[in-house]
Design an enzyme around this catalytic site. Structure first.
Site, short mmCIF file in Angstrom:
data_model
loop_
_atom_site.label_atom_id
_atom_site.label_comp_id
_atom_site.label_asym_id
_atom_site.label_seq_id
_atom_site.Cartn_x
_atom_site.Cartn_y
_atom_site.Cartn_z
CB VAL A 69 -1.01 0.04 1.17
CG1 VAL A 69 -2.07 -1.03 1.02
CG2 VAL A 69 -0.30 -0.04 2.52
CG ASN A 95 -7.83 -3.00 7.68
OD1 ASN A 95 -8.25 -2.68 8.79
ND2 ASN A 95 -7.06 -4.07 7.49
CE1 TYR A 160 -1.00 2.63 14.24
CE2 TYR A 160 -1.91 3.42 16.31
CZ TYR A 160 -1.99 2.59 15.21
OH TYR A 160 -3.05 1.72 15.07
CE LYS A 164 -3.70 3.65 12.20
NZ LYS A 164 -4.33 2.91 11.09
N1 LIG Z 1 -5.09 -4.25 16.58
C1 LIG Z 1 -5.33 -3.10 17.20
O1 LIG Z 1 -5.33 -3.02 18.44
C2 LIG Z 1 -5.63 -1.86 16.39
C3 LIG Z 1 -6.11 -0.74 17.08
C4 LIG Z 1 -6.41 0.41 16.37
C5 LIG Z 1 -6.24 0.45 15.00
N2 LIG Z 1 -5.77 -0.65 14.35
C6 LIG Z 1 -5.60 -0.53 12.92
O2 LIG Z 1 -6.30 -1.55 12.27
C7 LIG Z 1 -5.66 -1.86 11.03
C8 LIG Z 1 -5.44 -3.35 10.96
O3 LIG Z 1 -4.63 -3.72 12.06
P1 LIG Z 1 -4.52 -5.23 12.58
O4 LIG Z 1 -4.50 -5.17 14.05
O5 LIG Z 1 -5.49 -6.10 11.87
O6 LIG Z 1 -3.03 -5.51 12.09
P2 LIG Z 1 -2.36 -6.90 11.59
O7 LIG Z 1 -0.89 -6.67 11.64
O8 LIG Z 1 -2.94 -8.02 12.32
O9 LIG Z 1 -2.83 -6.93 10.07
C9 LIG Z 1 -2.44 -5.89 9.20
C10 LIG Z 1 -2.31 -6.42 7.79
O10 LIG Z 1 -1.81 -5.35 6.99
C11 LIG Z 1 -0.79 -5.85 6.17
N3 LIG Z 1 0.15 -4.81 5.78
C12 LIG Z 1 1.04 -4.17 6.58
N4 LIG Z 1 1.78 -3.34 5.83
C13 LIG Z 1 1.33 -3.44 4.56
C14 LIG Z 1 1.71 -2.84 3.34
N5 LIG Z 1 2.71 -1.95 3.26
N6 LIG Z 1 1.03 -3.17 2.22
C15 LIG Z 1 0.03 -4.07 2.28
N7 LIG Z 1 -0.36 -4.69 3.41
C16 LIG Z 1 0.30 -4.38 4.52
C17 LIG Z 1 -0.12 -6.94 6.98
O11 LIG Z 1 0.60 -7.84 6.17
C18 LIG Z 1 -1.30 -7.58 7.68
O12 LIG Z 1 -1.87 -8.63 6.93
C19 LIG Z 1 -4.37 -1.03 11.01
O13 LIG Z 1 -4.59 0.13 10.25
C20 LIG Z 1 -4.15 -0.70 12.46
O14 LIG Z 1 -3.41 0.50 12.65
C21 LIG Z 1 -5.47 -1.80 15.02
#
Ligand SMILES: NC(=O)c1ccc[n+]([C@@H]2O[C@H](COP(=O)([O-])OP(=O)(O)OC[C@H]3O[C@@H](n4cnc5c(N)ncnc54)[C@H](O)[C@@H]3O)[C@@H](O)[C@H]2O)c1
Length: 268
Positions: A69, A95, A160, A164
C-alpha cells in the site's frame, strides 16, 4: 449472482486483508454477499483466505492481489482488479497499517516516513484510486481504518498518533468532496484489538492488566467485532453517514480520565 446479504451484489477491496481486522472484514463481507479483493503483502495468508472464502461460497467470491500500500501503482492495480475480476467497485476499505513506538527524539526520520507512508499515505492512494471506480458504479462507500490513537494521543507513539489523526481528518475531507457523487467516507476507530499486530504484547501481563483495568468492558476487542462496524459503514444501512469517526473500543475513551468518584467514596 446472489443479491442476498447486507452487501449482496457489491464488490469490495480490502487492504491489509490477509490477517487481523482486514481478514475478519473479508470473511464477514463475503458471508454478507460481497465479492472481495484482498490486498496484502502476505501472499501465503492472503491466498489461503481467498481459497477459504471461495470454497465456503462454492463459487469465486474472493481474489488475492499482492499489493504494497506504500506503492501507488500497486494500489491502482489492486483497485483495478475489482473491475477485472468482478466488474465493479462499491466499497473500498483502506485498512492496512502498522504500529510504531517511539517519541519524537527516539524515532529516526526513516521510521517516521515509513509509518506515515503505511498508515496515512496509503489511505490517500486508496481513495485516489477508488473514487473514479466508485463514481462509475454510481456511488459507494469508503471505510478507512484509523484508531482511537487518532483521537487522543498515546505515550511514545508519535508517528502512529500523527498518521491516525490525519486519517480521521482526511476521511472528513473525502466525505465533503464526494458526497454529491453518492460516495460516503467514514473512519473506523478501533481500541485495543487482539490481532497479530498486538499479539506480541498479549503475553506481557502488567500491560494486559493495565489495559483491562482501563477498559470499561475489561477485555480486548475481537477482529470480528471491528468487521461488524466496518460492515455497517460499508452497507446501505449507513446511507446517511459520511465523515464520521466511529469508535469501537469497549468504552476506553468514553472516560474523561477523572477517578471513579462514587467507588472511591463508597470505600471510605
Ligand atoms: N489491533 C489493534 O489493536 C488496532 C487498534 C487500532 C487500530 N488498528 C488498525 O487496524 C488496522 C489493521 O490492524 P490489525 O490489528 O489487523 O493488524 P495486523 O498486523 O494483524 O494486520 C495488518 C495487515 O496489513 C498488512 N500490511 C502491513 N503493511 C502493509 C503494506 N505496506 N502493504 C500491504 N499490506 C500491509 C499486513 O501484512 C497484515 O496482513 C491497522 O490500520 C491498524 O493500525 C489496530
Amino acid at each position: 449472482m446472489s443479491e442476498a446479504g447486507r452487501l449482496g451484489g457489491k464488490v469490495a477491496v480490502i487492504t491489509g486483508g490477509a490477517l487481523g481486522i482486514g481478514a475478519a472484514m473479508a470473511r464477514l463481507f463475503a458471508q454478507e454477499g460481497a465479492r472481495v479483493v484482498i490486498g496484502d503483502l502476505r501472499e501465503e495468508e492472503g491466498q489461503a483466505l481467498a481459497a477459504e472464502l471461495n470454497a465456503a461460497a462454492g463459487r469465486r467470491v474472493a481474489v488475492f492481489v499482492r499489493a504494497d500500500v506504500t506503492v501507488p501503482g500497486d494500489v491502482e492495480a489492486l483497485v483495478a482488479q475489482a473491475g477485472n475480476a468482478f466488474g465493479r467497485l462499491d466499497v473500498m476499505c483502506n485498512n492496512a497499517g502498522i504500529g510504531s513506538m517511539g517519541d519524537s527524539v527516539a524515532l529516526d526520520i526513516e521510521q517516521w516516513r515509513h509509518v506515515i507512508d503505511v498508515d496515512l499515505n496509503s489511505v490517500f492512494y486508496g481513495c485516489k484510486a477508488a473514487i473514479p471506480a466508485l463514481r462509475r458504479a454510481g456511488g459507494g462507500a469508503i471505510v478507512n481504518t484509523a484508531s482511537i490513537s487518532g483521537i487522543g494521543a498515546d505515550h511514545g507513539f508519535a508517528a502512529y498518533n500523527a498518521a491516525k489523526a490525519a486519517v480521521i481528518n482526511y476521511t472528513r475531507t473525502v466525505a465533503l468532496d464526494h458526497a454529491h457523487e453518492n460516495i460516503r467516507c467514514n473512519a473506523l476507530c478501533p481500541g485495543w484489538i487482539a490481532t497479530p499486530l498486538t499479539s506480541g504484547i498479549m503475553g506481557i501481563e502488567p500491560l494486559v492488566k493495565a489495559w483491562c483495568d482501563a477498559i470499561p468492558m475489561r477485555r480486548p476487542g475481537r477482529p470480528e467485532e471491528m468487521a461488524q462496524v466496518a460492515l455497517f459503514l460499508a452497507s446501505d444501512e449507513a446511507s446517511y453517514m459520511t465523515g464520521s469517526a466511529v469508535v469501537a473500543d469497549g468504552g476506553l475513551i468514553a472516560s474523561n480520565g477523572q477517578p471513579n468518584i462514587p467507588v472511591i467514596l463508597s470505600g471510605m
